[in-house]
Design an enzyme around this catalytic site. Structure first.
Site, PDB file in Angstrom:
ATOM      1  CE  LYS A  21      13.766  48.334 -58.939  1.00  0.00           C
ATOM      2  NZ  LYS A  21      14.813  48.532 -60.262  1.00  0.00           N
ATOM      3  CE  LYS A  61      23.385  46.587 -51.644  1.00  0.00           C
ATOM      4  NZ  LYS A  61      22.786  45.838 -52.924  1.00  0.00           N
ATOM      5  CE  LYS A 100      23.471  55.006 -58.377  1.00  0.00           C
ATOM      6  NZ  LYS A 100      24.144  53.618 -58.043  1.00  0.00           N
TER       7      LYS A 100
END
Length: 336
Positions: free
Chosen positions: A119, A201, A204
């Site tokens: 992240k 994977k 969205k």
């Protein structure tokens, strides 16, 4: 003869961030299983809005998505009469326990968390302290409710191990307070991959909108996305190494229909990928239709949802305060 006491159900806890409408991957990988768990476990499910703050959010949009995520859980079959359903920030104990656990968290352990590294790379302009201590907040979420099991995917296994480590360290220093949770690995609900790139994977955040199915997509949109799904240059519907696209579609169809891979191979023997994609799209559209309908109904029931927010918060506050009170006593805080 005295009746045997009814055995207490094991408690399962899981949360989901309000980062937008759930994908088919979220549904198959987690939420569909959450519905089924309600019959056998004491379940607690929450919208992890505090976790969402590690990335800068538009306040109005976050509030909107939080309400929608809560309504979506209900639309997917999470029953507030069977399960505890609440919003994380409505329960003060999460933030309070987070601070106490942060004072027992080792800097080196947090620095090794792979999700922090990932992240940080994605949000280089906002590498904040919350992002670094995110696993501690997650540990507190689990430990507050003395959960026996936590459903985890591959990307969360490290966080559960961290939860176990910090709980064991606290118990060792201060005495037994926390139950050590185990991972719950569902029998079905396998990892769902992108329809556009089946090596990744389903997400969205995929730049290609054809890569993911939203559980609120209309049937024609779902069918068109499956028609465009990446397969391979063969025509045989069979599950084997090297056929990532077909394997992904077979996994989805197996979950939707309950059929084994052998049964699916038998059903589509002699058929091309076109027929198979149409069948998968139809099965998904049929399963998601009642969810779309119920979500539309719930979205207009503001007073009903507000009542459930309050009821869930009250129950969660009562349960979590039992643990928090023990923790405060153990570390030497004077209770009011």
């Amino acid at each position: 003869m005295e009746e045997a006491k009814q055995e207490r159900k094991k408690r399962i806890l899981s949360g989901i961030q309000p980062t937008g409408v759930f994908t088919l991957g979220n549904y198959i990988g987690a939420i569909r299983n959450w519905k089924q768990m309600q019959e056998d476990y004491d379940c607690a499910y929450f919208i992890a809005d505090l976790h969402a703050l590690t990335v800068r959010q538009d306040p109005a949009e976050l509030r909107k998505r939080t309400r929608e995520a809560f309504a979506l859980l209900l639309a997917c079959g999470i029953d507030p009469e069977k399960s505890l359903v609440f919003i994380q920030s409505h329960v003060r104990a999460h933030a309070e326990l987070n601070w106490i656990l942060c004072c027992n968290a080792l800097f080196g352990d947090l620095g090794r968390m792979t999700q922090f590294k990932d992240k940080s790379a994605k949000h280089a302009d906002n590498i904040n302290a919350g992002l670094f201590t995110y696993p501690v907040l997650m540990a507190g979420d689990i430990l507050l409710y003395q959960a026996d099991y936590v459903p985890v995917g591959a990307d969360q296994k490290q966080h559960l191990e961290y939860t176990r480590d910090i709980a064991e360290r606290f118990n060792r220093i201060y005495g037994e307070v926390f139950k050590i949770p185990d991972a719950y690995i569902p029998k079905a609900g396998a990892r769902v991959m992108s329809l556009a790139d089946p090596t990744k994977k389903m997400s969205k955040s995929d730049e290609n909108p054809n890569g993911f199915i939203s559980i609120l997509d209309e049937p024609n949109v779902i069918m068109n996305k499956f028609k465009r799904a990446v397969t391979d240059s063969e025509t045989e519907v069979v599950y084997r190494e090297g056929k990532d696209g077909v394997n992904n579609l077979m996994t989805i169809y197996s979950v939707m229909t309950g059929q084994s891979f052998d049964e699916i191979e038998q059903e589509f023997r002699g058929h091309g990928y076109g027929d198979f994609k149409k069948a998968v799209g139809g099965a998904v559209a049929d399963e998601l239709q009642p969810i779309r309908d119920e979500f539309k109904r719930l979205a207009g029931e503001k007073a009903y949802l507000d009542g459930l927010f309050a009821r869930g918060a009250e129950t969660a506050e009562r349960i979590s305060q039992r643990t928090l009170t023990k923790v405060k006593k153990k570390v030497g805080l004077i209770l009011p």
